[in-house]
Design a protein around this motif. Sequence first.
Motif, PDB file in Angstrom:
ATOM      1  N   LEU A 200     -33.894  13.640 -47.094  1.00  0.00           N
ATOM      2  CA  LEU A 200     -33.236  15.243 -46.979  1.00  0.00           C
ATOM      3  C   LEU A 200     -34.267  16.071 -46.579  1.00  0.00           C
ATOM      4  O   LEU A 200     -33.370  17.149 -45.468  1.00  0.00           O
ATOM      5  CB  LEU A 200     -33.512  16.037 -48.431  1.00  0.00           C
ATOM      6  N   MET A 201     -35.337  15.974 -45.783  1.00  0.00           N
ATOM      7  CA  MET A 201     -36.300  16.775 -45.097  1.00  0.00           C
ATOM      8  C   MET A 201     -36.302  16.426 -43.784  1.00  0.00           C
ATOM      9  O   MET A 201     -35.970  17.355 -42.844  1.00  0.00           O
ATOM     10  CB  MET A 201     -37.558  16.813 -45.366  1.00  0.00           C
ATOM     11  N   LYS A 202     -35.813  15.228 -43.388  1.00  0.00           N
ATOM     12  CA  LYS A 202     -35.189  15.447 -41.918  1.00  0.00           C
ATOM     13  C   LYS A 202     -34.405  15.440 -41.475  1.00  0.00           C
ATOM     14  O   LYS A 202     -34.303  16.489 -40.301  1.00  0.00           O
ATOM     15  CB  LYS A 202     -35.309  13.688 -41.745  1.00  0.00           C
ATOM     16  N   ILE A 203     -33.220  15.522 -42.822  1.00  0.00           N
ATOM     17  CA  ILE A 203     -31.909  16.205 -42.121  1.00  0.00           C
ATOM     18  C   ILE A 203     -31.802  17.400 -42.139  1.00  0.00           C
ATOM     19  O   ILE A 203     -31.491  18.406 -41.344  1.00  0.00           O
ATOM     20  CB  ILE A 203     -30.789  15.467 -43.206  1.00  0.00           C
ATOM     21  N   ILE A 204     -32.263  18.269 -42.864  1.00  0.00           N
ATOM     22  CA  ILE A 204     -32.784  19.483 -42.918  1.00  0.00           C
ATOM     23  C   ILE A 204     -33.427  20.598 -41.490  1.00  0.00           C
ATOM     24  O   ILE A 204     -32.666  20.585 -40.432  1.00  0.00           O
ATOM     25  CB  ILE A 204     -33.365  20.702 -43.906  1.00  0.00           C
ATOM     26  N   GLU A 205     -34.804  19.159 -40.981  1.00  0.00           N
ATOM     27  CA  GLU A 205     -35.550  19.558 -40.471  1.00  0.00           C
ATOM     28  C   GLU A 205     -34.147  19.247 -38.547  1.00  0.00           C
ATOM     29  O   GLU A 205     -34.460  20.027 -37.787  1.00  0.00           O
ATOM     30  CB  GLU A 205     -36.522  19.148 -39.602  1.00  0.00           C
ATOM     31  N   GLY A 206     -33.710  18.041 -38.832  1.00  0.00           N
ATOM     32  CA  GLY A 206     -32.948  17.905 -37.473  1.00  0.00           C
ATOM     33  C   GLY A 206     -31.474  18.977 -37.361  1.00  0.00           C
ATOM     34  O   GLY A 206     -31.893  19.576 -36.065  1.00  0.00           O
ATOM     35  N   LYS A 207     -30.612  19.903 -38.459  1.00  0.00           N
ATOM     36  CA  LYS A 207     -29.558  20.362 -38.014  1.00  0.00           C
ATOM     37  C   LYS A 207     -30.407  21.690 -37.960  1.00  0.00           C
ATOM     38  O   LYS A 207     -30.005  22.284 -37.049  1.00  0.00           O
ATOM     39  CB  LYS A 207     -29.299  20.207 -39.146  1.00  0.00           C
ATOM     40  N   ALA A 208     -31.629  22.363 -38.045  1.00  0.00           N
ATOM     41  CA  ALA A 208     -31.920  23.301 -37.751  1.00  0.00           C
ATOM     42  C   ALA A 208     -32.183  23.835 -36.553  1.00  0.00           C
ATOM     43  O   ALA A 208     -32.255  24.468 -35.918  1.00  0.00           O
ATOM     44  CB  ALA A 208     -33.236  23.877 -38.962  1.00  0.00           C
ATOM     45  N   SER A 209     -33.180  22.511 -36.041  1.00  0.00           N
ATOM     46  CA  SER A 209     -33.875  22.791 -34.873  1.00  0.00           C
ATOM     47  C   SER A 209     -32.320  22.713 -33.657  1.00  0.00           C
ATOM     48  O   SER A 209     -32.676  23.108 -32.481  1.00  0.00           O
ATOM     49  CB  SER A 209     -34.252  20.675 -34.850  1.00  0.00           C
ATOM     50  N   VAL A 210     -31.254  21.528 -34.004  1.00  0.00           N
ATOM     51  CA  VAL A 210     -30.667  21.724 -33.485  1.00  0.00           C
ATOM     52  C   VAL A 210     -29.304  23.338 -33.083  1.00  0.00           C
ATOM     53  O   VAL A 210     -29.058  24.167 -33.137  1.00  0.00           O
ATOM     54  CB  VAL A 210     -29.358  21.070 -33.415  1.00  0.00           C
ATOM     55  N   MET A 211     -29.994  24.077 -34.388  1.00  0.00           N
ATOM     56  CA  MET A 211     -28.855  25.301 -35.193  1.00  0.00           C
ATOM     57  C   MET A 211     -29.399  26.334 -34.343  1.00  0.00           C
ATOM     58  O   MET A 211     -29.447  27.629 -34.775  1.00  0.00           O
ATOM     59  CB  MET A 211     -28.944  25.440 -35.694  1.00  0.00           C
TER      60      MET A 211
END
Length: 583
Positions: free
Chosen positions: A128-139
Amino acid sequence: MKESKESYSIHGHPTNGSAIALTKIKTGIKGLDDVLEGGIPKGRTTIISGGPGCGKSILSMEFIYRSACEGIPGIFITFEERAEDIRHNAFTLGWDIAEQERKGMIFLLEAYMNPLTITSGDFNLTSLMKIIEGKASVMKSTYLVLDAIDILLRLFRDTETERNELYALNMWLQAKQFTTLFTVKTSPETTTPMRYDFLDFMASCVILLDQRVSEQIATRRLRVSKYRGSGFGRNEYPYVISSHGIQIIPVSTAGLRHKSLGSRISSGHPHLDSMLSGGFRRGSCILIAGGTGAGKSIMTTTIVKHFAENGEHVLYIGFEESEEAIIENMLSPGIDLRPIIESGQLLFLTAMPESMGVEEHLLRAIYNIEIFHAQHVVVDAISACYRMGTKKASFDFLMRLMNYCKDRNITLFLINQLEETMNIYQLSGAEISSLVDTAIHLGMIEIGGEINRTIMILKSRGSRHSNQYREFKITDNGLDLVDVYVGEGGVVTGTARQEVEVKESMEDRRRELMLKKKQYELDVKKSQLETQMAMMKLEVEMLQTELESLMIEDVMTQRGRQVRANMRGKTIQQNKPSESSVR
């Protein structure tokens, strides 16, 4: 949303700037930022807990949506509802989540877990942390909502693992400077999250939502139980979920920012204006109170019609009669409201007090005031506000509406139905008499088997006003105000007044005749006196003439004697007695 830096003392008041500033994020939710004294803490975790139907998901989604509308991206992860359901529910509030998703401003992740899902091995939140970090980085986003976090925690097999994983997640989010909202359920009997009371200790800010029923009326309430490093409103605040989202109007945070009263505006009735030294003050609060049949609605609609005919917008909030009934009833005294309704100058807003809670009534009124651009507001009648719930609820409604109108220089008219046992000096019956600017009492007097109406101005703040009763009549052409007769027995109105006026008129006529009679007698006496004086003057003149004739005669006699004496050659001696002989 916009950031704000606020420094607060231990009591929640702004400091002199020596304290370390706490950066806050505005939620964009009406009233909530006032309660939080600026917004939620930036880069920290906020818990939103409550029972079913309290609006936890709506509040958190509104924060994400309002931020997206201002160009700040956000991530919303739901563990309980399907993404499509969330989009549909948000759309009913006017929020187009799909549009913001297409713009890349909102990422809606459906982490809904099928109840039939079987897990094997140890489960953790690393993915879950990886998903959040990846999407937050893109957005390039730092705003995050984890909706129904309690559903996620049920995947862990023991409470110790639950706590460890959640603490680890919270520390990771803070390290990454995420401003996070967690939503979690509470049981109906308590405000403590079920199984997860440790969450309140973990979070920097805790917002409790609850829904309760009192007097058969449901009310939602919000309370902030904790806010590290900041002051906040500590009371319970009613709120509503309207067609535009969550709205709060906390009365305890409303500062007294009222402007001074405005210029005078005519009531539309010359006699009433004269009693008020020229009319009402713009932006003031006017209370019109009286018993049944005293003429409150007729007087108010007379004023309303005058305002509307002069191009001003009037909002009429009715709790006792429908719009059609009010219009029909006012035709009898010659007050036709239909033209000003058709012209868009008068708007009726009617509802039964029991139909919704206090907050719904208040926000419904405020919404219509804003879209209608009302310059004057009428509440008919405040005595019906008790039926919204409790006495305090009625007071809160009136207080916040008064504050709202005064802040915007809107003239507010409050109509109140008085009971027979009520003192006229407590006109409002809702403990707001001291807060109104002008108080008008409409009374009814029974004399000689008939009832007559009177009007009295009890107060008019910042203005001179009449301190006398006036009688007013309801005619086919509206109101007619006349001076009352005040005699030894007090105020006399109606037929009794006419009888007294007839008696007074007859007495005045009698006195007038007596005066004329006495004046005539005086004139006769004066005339007789003048005649007598003329006759006496004539007599005096005659006597004066006789005296002058005698005096001339005497002179002539003396001269004749002198002539005769001279002719005899003798000196005529006056025959006077000598001084010695007299002695």
